[in-house]
Design a protein around this motif. Structure first.
Motif: not given
Length: 288
Positions: A93-116
């Motif tokens: 589990r990772v929790s994000l507390l800052d309102d802007q953190l999730f948005g700044r990390l959107s590329q991490l979620w969007l580009n997640l490659n299950p094979r990598q």
């Protein structure tokens, strides 16, 4: 908006116990952030007191029967004594507390490659899914705006119940204490709330909170800081503790304390929440 994200994954290779500790999982998160936002990774790494994220210890998904899903235990495994075998279903589990953190990390979620693979020390991990909404079988996934946490909190509930899932400890002057007093527990929650929510809890006070039930035990965690010359062992409390609000207390104070109880899911309580300590659930929130 605080997020509590659960990463389900399977290791491709064996994970030695030394690499399943909070220190290595913290490094894994910072490395992942660095891949998409180096400036943010540096900022998170350098935050000293109240950090804008928390992480859990690495957890194995318990085996399930054919007619029932796996059940997440109330007390999580804070450390592992044996290696985790390849292809063992796990979560983190990772929790994000800052309102802007999730948005700044959107590329991490969007580009997640299950094979990598992701790398935890010498081990390779493959993420199979990310949960960010409440699940019947996974109480640690959720998201809720700070405004909703406050607006939906009860202003009449006087019984506040917590499950301390990983060891909880508090800094008191030069030393650490594993005893969760009302003041230390709620002030820890309040300090995080003040830093990240932008909402003032005008009625916050701890004078009328008293323990009404507890079933606690201590656990010792070893973070293996010895190479850096730091204390490596931390003693914390796990188990169940209930508080009652007694006496003549106004509704604003009751609402503030219920708000903070529900916020515990995201921010954790006490020391070393970025290394797996201090994971806690308000029991009412878990059932909602």
């Amino acid at each position: 908006m605080p997020y509590s994200l659960v990463f389900n994954f399977v290791p491709e290779t064996l994970i030695p116990p030394d690499y399943a500790t909070g220190r290595h999982l913290n490094a894994l998160f910072i490395t992942a952030v660095n891949a998409v936002d180096p400036e943010l990774a540096t900022s998170l790494h350098e935050q000293k007191i109240t950090k804008a994220f928390t992480i859990s210890p690495l957890q194995k998904i318990p085996p399930s029967r054919r007619d029932s899903p796996p059940r997440i235990p109330e007390i999580l495994q804070a450390q592992h004594q044996r290696p985790i075998a390849p292809q063992t279903p796990c979560w983190w589990r990772v929790s994000l507390l800052d309102d802007q953190l999730f948005g700044r990390l959107s590329q991490l979620w969007l580009n997640l490659n299950p094979r990598q693979p992701w790398h935890l020390g010498a081990a390779n991990l493959h993420i199979t899914s990310i949960l960010g909404t409440p699940q019947s079988t996974q109480p640690w996934a959720n998201a809720c705006s700070y405004e909703d946490l406050y607006e939906t909190a009860s202003d009449s509930n006087r019984r506040l119940r917590f499950q301390l899932a990983t060891p909880v400890a508090f800094r008191q002057q030069k030393y650490d204490s594993a005893l969760p007093t009302p003041d230390s527990l709620f002030r820890s929650l309040h300090n995080s709330w003040k830093k990240y929510s932008g909402i003032e809890l005008t009625g916050f006070a701890t004078e009328n909170i008293f323990p009404s039930y507890f079933n606690l035990q201590t656990e010792i965690l070893d973070f293996d800081f010895r190479k850096k010359g730091k204390a490596s062992k931390f003693i914390g409390a796990v188990g169940r503790i209930d508080f009652r609000i007694l006496g003549d207390v106004d509704s604003a104070t009751i609402k503030a304390l219920n708000t903070l109880s529900n916020y515990a899911l995201y921010c954790g309580i006490g020391r070393k929440t970025t290394m797996g300590m201090g994971m806690a659930l308000a029991i009412e929130s878990r059932r909602s």
